[in-house]
Design an enzyme around this catalytic site. Sequence first.
Site, short mmCIF file in Angstrom:
data_model
loop_
_atom_site.label_atom_id
_atom_site.label_comp_id
_atom_site.label_asym_id
_atom_site.label_seq_id
_atom_site.Cartn_x
_atom_site.Cartn_y
_atom_site.Cartn_z
N ARG A 105 0.81 -1.23 0.00
CA ARG A 105 0.00 0.00 0.00
C ARG A 105 0.84 1.28 0.00
O ARG A 105 0.36 2.34 0.39
CB ARG A 105 -1.00 0.00 1.17
CG ARG A 105 -1.99 -1.17 1.11
CD ARG A 105 -3.08 -1.04 2.16
NE ARG A 105 -4.03 -2.11 2.03
CZ ARG A 105 -3.95 -3.29 2.67
NH1 ARG A 105 -2.93 -3.50 3.49
NH2 ARG A 105 -4.87 -4.20 2.50
N LYS A 127 2.61 11.19 -11.77
CA LYS A 127 1.71 10.29 -12.49
C LYS A 127 2.42 8.95 -12.70
O LYS A 127 3.53 8.91 -13.21
CB LYS A 127 1.31 10.87 -13.84
CG LYS A 127 0.20 11.90 -13.79
CD LYS A 127 -0.22 12.25 -15.21
CE LYS A 127 -1.39 13.20 -15.22
NZ LYS A 127 -1.80 13.53 -16.61
N GLU A 169 8.16 17.37 -25.86
CA GLU A 169 7.60 17.78 -24.57
C GLU A 169 8.20 19.10 -24.10
O GLU A 169 7.54 19.90 -23.45
CB GLU A 169 7.83 16.69 -23.53
CG GLU A 169 7.08 15.39 -23.79
CD GLU A 169 5.60 15.44 -23.42
OE1 GLU A 169 5.13 16.50 -22.98
OE2 GLU A 169 4.92 14.42 -23.60
N LYS A 211 6.53 22.61 -15.37
CA LYS A 211 5.65 21.51 -14.98
C LYS A 211 5.38 21.52 -13.48
O LYS A 211 4.25 21.32 -13.04
CB LYS A 211 6.24 20.16 -15.39
CG LYS A 211 5.31 19.01 -15.00
CD LYS A 211 5.58 17.73 -15.74
CE LYS A 211 4.48 16.71 -15.46
NZ LYS A 211 4.71 15.43 -16.17
N GLU A 221 -4.97 16.71 -11.30
CA GLU A 221 -5.57 17.02 -12.59
C GLU A 221 -7.07 17.23 -12.51
O GLU A 221 -7.85 16.67 -13.29
CB GLU A 221 -5.25 15.89 -13.59
CG GLU A 221 -5.31 16.36 -15.04
CD GLU A 221 -4.79 15.33 -16.03
OE1 GLU A 221 -5.61 14.66 -16.65
OE2 GLU A 221 -3.56 15.22 -16.15
N ARG A 225 -3.97 21.29 -14.44
CA ARG A 225 -2.97 20.33 -14.88
C ARG A 225 -3.30 19.71 -16.23
O ARG A 225 -2.41 19.26 -16.95
CB ARG A 225 -2.78 19.23 -13.83
CG ARG A 225 -1.70 18.23 -14.21
CD ARG A 225 -1.34 17.31 -13.07
NE ARG A 225 -0.30 16.37 -13.51
CZ ARG A 225 0.45 15.63 -12.69
NH1 ARG A 225 0.28 15.72 -11.40
NH2 ARG A 225 1.35 14.81 -13.17
N ASN A 229 -1.51 18.14 -21.11
CA ASN A 229 -1.82 17.11 -22.10
C ASN A 229 -2.01 17.69 -23.50
O ASN A 229 -2.61 17.03 -24.37
CB ASN A 229 -3.08 16.34 -21.68
CG ASN A 229 -2.83 15.46 -20.48
OD1 ASN A 229 -1.84 14.74 -20.41
ND2 ASN A 229 -3.73 15.50 -19.51
N HIS A 232 -1.78 15.48 -26.55
CA HIS A 232 -1.81 14.10 -26.10
C HIS A 232 -3.08 13.35 -26.52
O HIS A 232 -3.06 12.13 -26.68
CB HIS A 232 -1.66 14.03 -24.58
CG HIS A 232 -0.26 14.28 -24.11
ND1 HIS A 232 0.42 15.44 -24.38
CD2 HIS A 232 0.61 13.49 -23.40
CE1 HIS A 232 1.63 15.38 -23.84
NE2 HIS A 232 1.76 14.21 -23.24
N HIS A 236 -2.08 10.06 -28.10
CA HIS A 236 -2.43 8.77 -27.53
C HIS A 236 -3.23 7.93 -28.53
O HIS A 236 -3.09 6.70 -28.56
CB HIS A 236 -3.24 8.96 -26.24
CG HIS A 236 -2.40 9.39 -25.08
ND1 HIS A 236 -2.96 9.81 -23.89
CD2 HIS A 236 -1.06 9.49 -24.92
CE1 HIS A 236 -1.98 10.14 -23.05
NE2 HIS A 236 -0.83 9.95 -23.66
N HIS A 249 6.39 7.86 -27.87
CA HIS A 249 5.40 8.74 -27.25
C HIS A 249 5.61 10.20 -27.65
O HIS A 249 4.66 10.89 -28.04
CB HIS A 249 5.47 8.60 -25.73
CG HIS A 249 4.58 9.56 -25.00
ND1 HIS A 249 3.20 9.49 -25.05
CD2 HIS A 249 4.87 10.64 -24.21
CE1 HIS A 249 2.68 10.48 -24.32
NE2 HIS A 249 3.68 11.17 -23.81
#
Length: 347
Positions: A105, A127, A169, A211, A221, A225, A229, A232, A236, A249
């Site tokens: 955990r 992330k 990026e 960032k 997000e 935030r 993206n 993206h 994606h 990517h």
Amino acid sequence: MHIGPGRLDHLHDSVPADVTAIAVVTNPTVGALYAERAMAALRKTGKTVICIELPDGESYKDWQTLNLIFDGLLQNRFDRKGLLVALGGGVIGDMTGFAAASYMRGVRFLQVPTTLLSQVDSSVGGKTGINHPLGKNMVGAFYQPIAVEIDTDVLKTLPAREVSAGLAEVVKYGLIIDAGFFDWCEQHVDDLRALEPQAIRHAIKRSCELKAHVVGKDERESGLRAILNFGHTFGHAIEAGMGYGDWLHGEAVGCGMFQAAELSAHTVGLDSDSVTRVKHVVHAIGCPVVPPNLGTERWIELMQVDKKTEGGHLRFVLLPKIGQAIVQGAPLNVLRDVLHKTSVPVM
């Protein structure tokens, strides 16, 4: 966060005194170059250091590969004070972070990104996650590393294609939040592609600052935030539609930024000169500017498996002007026109 040459030899400085054991998670490509050096630094803590090697590539960012990390930790009886060290690019960082968030955990982890893309993007912000066959990064957690160690020397072993992917990026931050930084990127494209030390260090430092500024205001997000993206949603879809690993990517994001700029021109008034600048810079850094034609309906289907989608409605990061980003929907007929305009058939 530490940025500079030779940081691999100082990883022990970021290890808390109460750590009981350390697991370096890497892949064969990075491991062959840097695992022994990183482990030698970490052994200066006096703790047991093991290495867990995962197969290399985005196509392995899945449950089966994630379990290899848990296997290694359990076989070596790691407890809650064990430390995971992510030594690699974005895939290794995302998977190690997710394993750290999940094992017992939650245990601590350290990011040691070895690609330009991971240094300026995925290692910062917390992330973590894995891909699902129906969508990229759809299973994961927000989980912060205890530190990020960025060794700029490791970029010297990157293939040129990986450098270009990382620069996408870098350029993104200028487009969404800092027009002056975008101007600087335009002016220093050749230096950046050549990994000129002062230029690349400034690019990494400024990207991480921007960032961190955004993430500091919206870690999970829920609002701001989402602008990170930019490109993206298109990117994606390219990755999923072409098969993870076919396009890098950053390449997909670079191409997606041009598509998002085109969509911005049709929806929020981005001027045509700015669209041209985006296209030229994406091309200049070495990324594709012509996306595959997946078929308009397939494009839209893939985009709907996106974390910005709300209530089944597509939402995009759009630019009213360079240096300013907003998140909103776009009419489907306009989206179809942009997809038709920018895409070519898959050969």
